[in-house]
Design a protein around this motif. Structure first.
Motif, PDB file in Angstrom:
ATOM      1  N   ILE A 110     -11.667   0.701  -7.860  1.00 37.01           N
ATOM      2  CA  ILE A 110     -11.510   1.724  -7.081  1.00 37.01           C
ATOM      3  C   ILE A 110     -10.606   0.515  -6.238  1.00 37.01           C
ATOM      4  O   ILE A 110     -10.609   0.410  -5.416  1.00 37.01           O
ATOM      5  N   LEU A 111      -9.414   0.479  -6.832  1.00 40.13           N
ATOM      6  CA  LEU A 111      -8.050  -0.773  -5.450  1.00 40.13           C
ATOM      7  C   LEU A 111      -7.554   0.053  -4.947  1.00 40.13           C
ATOM      8  O   LEU A 111      -5.933   0.257  -5.904  1.00 40.13           O
ATOM      9  N   PHE A 112      -7.840  -0.318  -3.499  1.00 41.21           N
ATOM     10  CA  PHE A 112      -6.385   0.442  -2.648  1.00 41.21           C
ATOM     11  C   PHE A 112      -6.956  -0.287  -0.863  1.00 41.21           C
ATOM     12  O   PHE A 112      -7.352  -0.874  -0.755  1.00 41.21           O
ATOM     13  N   ASN A 113      -5.922   0.388  -0.988  1.00 39.23           N
ATOM     14  CA  ASN A 113      -5.401  -1.126  -0.036  1.00 39.23           C
ATOM     15  C   ASN A 113      -6.105   0.447   1.397  1.00 39.23           C
ATOM     16  O   ASN A 113      -6.292   1.456   1.787  1.00 39.23           O
ATOM     17  N   PRO A 114      -6.885   0.003   2.690  1.00 40.90           N
ATOM     18  CA  PRO A 114      -7.196   0.485   3.732  1.00 40.90           C
ATOM     19  C   PRO A 114      -6.655   1.276   3.944  1.00 40.90           C
ATOM     20  O   PRO A 114      -6.791   2.615   4.309  1.00 40.90           O
ATOM     21  N   THR A 115      -5.582   1.697   3.982  1.00 45.75           N
ATOM     22  CA  THR A 115      -4.526   2.216   5.335  1.00 45.75           C
ATOM     23  C   THR A 115      -4.634   3.785   3.864  1.00 45.75           C
ATOM     24  O   THR A 115      -3.764   5.154   4.539  1.00 45.75           O
ATOM     25  N   SER A 116      -4.651   3.661   3.040  1.00 44.55           N
ATOM     26  CA  SER A 116      -4.271   3.983   1.978  1.00 44.55           C
ATOM     27  C   SER A 116      -5.353   5.480   1.295  1.00 44.55           C
ATOM     28  O   SER A 116      -5.646   6.453   1.191  1.00 44.55           O
ATOM     29  N   PHE A 117      -6.625   5.730   2.190  1.00 46.19           N
ATOM     30  CA  PHE A 117      -7.530   6.412   2.401  1.00 46.19           C
ATOM     31  C   PHE A 117      -7.452   8.126   3.457  1.00 46.19           C
ATOM     32  O   PHE A 117      -7.798   8.923   3.461  1.00 46.19           O
ATOM     33  N   ILE A 209     -15.523  -0.857  -5.022  1.00 43.42           N
ATOM     34  CA  ILE A 209     -14.337  -0.344  -3.572  1.00 43.42           C
ATOM     35  C   ILE A 209     -13.400  -1.856  -3.186  1.00 43.42           C
ATOM     36  O   ILE A 209     -14.277  -1.729  -2.687  1.00 43.42           O
ATOM     37  N   SER A 210     -12.288  -1.741  -3.928  1.00 43.12           N
ATOM     38  CA  SER A 210     -12.085  -3.007  -3.521  1.00 43.12           C
ATOM     39  C   SER A 210     -10.687  -3.372  -2.789  1.00 43.12           C
ATOM     40  O   SER A 210     -10.098  -2.126  -3.128  1.00 43.12           O
ATOM     41  N   PRO A 211     -10.708  -3.716  -1.357  1.00 38.23           N
ATOM     42  CA  PRO A 211      -9.570  -3.691  -1.109  1.00 38.23           C
ATOM     43  C   PRO A 211      -8.285  -4.615  -1.135  1.00 38.23           C
ATOM     44  O   PRO A 211      -8.129  -5.780  -1.972  1.00 38.23           O
ATOM     45  N   THR A 212      -6.803  -4.247  -1.814  1.00 41.40           N
ATOM     46  CA  THR A 212      -5.534  -5.240  -1.982  1.00 41.40           C
ATOM     47  C   THR A 212      -5.685  -6.082  -0.518  1.00 41.40           C
ATOM     48  O   THR A 212      -5.986  -5.734   0.186  1.00 41.40           O
ATOM     49  N   PRO A 213      -4.386  -6.771  -0.731  1.00 45.97           N
ATOM     50  CA  PRO A 213      -4.048  -8.169  -0.207  1.00 45.97           C
ATOM     51  C   PRO A 213      -3.551  -7.548   1.278  1.00 45.97           C
ATOM     52  O   PRO A 213      -3.115  -6.148   1.505  1.00 45.97           O
ATOM     53  N   THR A 214      -4.088  -7.288   2.529  1.00 43.82           N
ATOM     54  CA  THR A 214      -3.569  -6.499   3.606  1.00 43.82           C
ATOM     55  C   THR A 214      -2.393  -7.190   5.122  1.00 43.82           C
ATOM     56  O   THR A 214      -2.963  -8.843   4.799  1.00 43.82           O
ATOM     57  N   ASN A 215      -2.109  -6.571   5.613  1.00 43.78           N
ATOM     58  CA  ASN A 215      -0.931  -7.441   6.810  1.00 43.78           C
ATOM     59  C   ASN A 215      -1.909  -7.537   7.651  1.00 43.78           C
ATOM     60  O   ASN A 215      -2.633  -6.877   8.581  1.00 43.78           O
ATOM     61  N   ILE A 216      -2.109  -8.899   8.374  1.00 38.02           N
ATOM     62  CA  ILE A 216      -2.894  -9.317   9.089  1.00 38.02           C
ATOM     63  C   ILE A 216      -2.703  -8.217   9.856  1.00 38.02           C
ATOM     64  O   ILE A 216      -3.054  -8.219  11.160  1.00 38.02           O
ATOM     65  N   ASN A 217      -1.605  -7.614  10.511  1.00 31.28           N
ATOM     66  CA  ASN A 217      -0.940  -6.679  11.532  1.00 31.28           C
ATOM     67  C   ASN A 217      -1.860  -5.598  11.583  1.00 31.28           C
ATOM     68  O   ASN A 217      -2.151  -4.610  12.233  1.00 31.28           O
ATOM     69  N   LYS A 218      -2.972  -5.077  10.609  1.00 32.02           N
ATOM     70  CA  LYS A 218      -3.712  -3.643  10.440  1.00 32.02           C
ATOM     71  C   LYS A 218      -4.963  -4.084  10.623  1.00 32.02           C
ATOM     72  O   LYS A 218      -5.673  -3.347  10.925  1.00 32.02           O
TER      73      LYS A 218
END
Length: 276
Positions: A110-117, A209-218
């Protein structure tokens, strides 16, 4: 005057009939998908029902799709990546299709950006990207009470099967009045992650469950996540690894703060980590 009115009415009826007939032909031939916003969802639904020998299956949001296209089979990973708008319920439906087709896997990624959930089917895009492809009898028995309640809040949902609406990108303006009481996982994400966990037990596969590369602003948002939202999913261990593996990047590496300028750079790195 009566003749004019009759002719006008007849003209309008014939015009509507013509438009709906042409639209129905587009649906039957799938021609409308050539330049259709969200066409990847329909291609992935079809792909999810096909037999495949891959033992590793990937579901993902649009950032994950940029890294692992559904059009390719990368190092034995079969990608059913679409976008976050279909919600975790949509991801579950794709996985369920795949398993019901007789496919056997040993790993689900499951490859998701932290904000997608946070998606709770409460977005302006839900009508076009979730209802049109998934709001049908085939899947209705798999909709939880929470999903049904969210769907009922969306205007004009009863018209999505009208041909000219289905083949166009039209959707009603929709602004949810829901006040989120969660920081990371929406109620729908909690429910369907739990259902995915149940499928993993039934079909004996591992979940990564793996995170996509994430903006440091998040980073502040992520560090303030309420971890009490995790236990109902029965995936606490997987999410512990998730937070430990977040790669933070400067905002200049993103097109819009979320999507990567050069996603292909990270594909090999993620393959290496996943193989470990």
């Amino acid at each position: 005057m009566k003749i004019f009115v009759r002719k006008t009415i007849l003209f309008l009826l014939l015009t509507v009939l013509f438009i709906e007939t042409i639209s129905a032909i587009f649906i039957l031939t799938k021609v409308y998908l050539i330049a259709y916003p969200g066409k990847e969802i329909y291609h992935v639904i079809k792909k999810s029902k096909e037999k495949n020998k891959s033992k590793k299956l990937l579901i993902a949001d649009s950032v994950g799709r940029e890294m692992f296209s559904y059009k390719e089979n990368i190092h034995g990973i079969n990608s059913l990546a679409t976008n976050q708008v279909i919600g975790m319920v949509g991801q579950y439906l794709l996985l369920n299709n795949y398993l019901n087709a007789g496919n056997e896997i040993d790993t689900l990624i499951i490859l998701f950006n932290p904000t997608s959930f946070k998606n709770n089917l409460d977005q302006n895009y839900t009508y076009h990207y979730f209802l049109k492809p998934f709001y049908k009898k085939e899947y209705s028995s798999l909709f939880s009470k929470t999903v049904q309640e969210q769907i009922r809040k969306i205007p004009y949902r009863q018209f999505i099967r009208i041909p000219h609406i289905q083949v166009s990108s039209w959707a009603p303006e929709f602004e949810s009045s829901d006040i989120p009481k969660y920081t990371f996982l929406s109620p729908i994400s909690v429910e369907y992650l739990s259902k995915i966990k149940a499928l993993s037990i039934k079909h004996n596969f591992e979940i990564i469950i793996s995170p996509t590369p994430t903006n440091i602003n998040k980073k502040d948002f992520i560090e303030n996540i309420n971890i009490n939202e995790l236990p109902p999913t029965h995936l606490e261990k997987e999410f512990n690894d998730y937070f430990n593996n977040i790669i933070y990047l400067d905002s200049t590496n993103f097109v819009d703060g979320i999507h990567l300028l050069h996603p292909e750079i990270y594909t090999d790195k993620y393959l290496s980590e996943l193989n470990k």
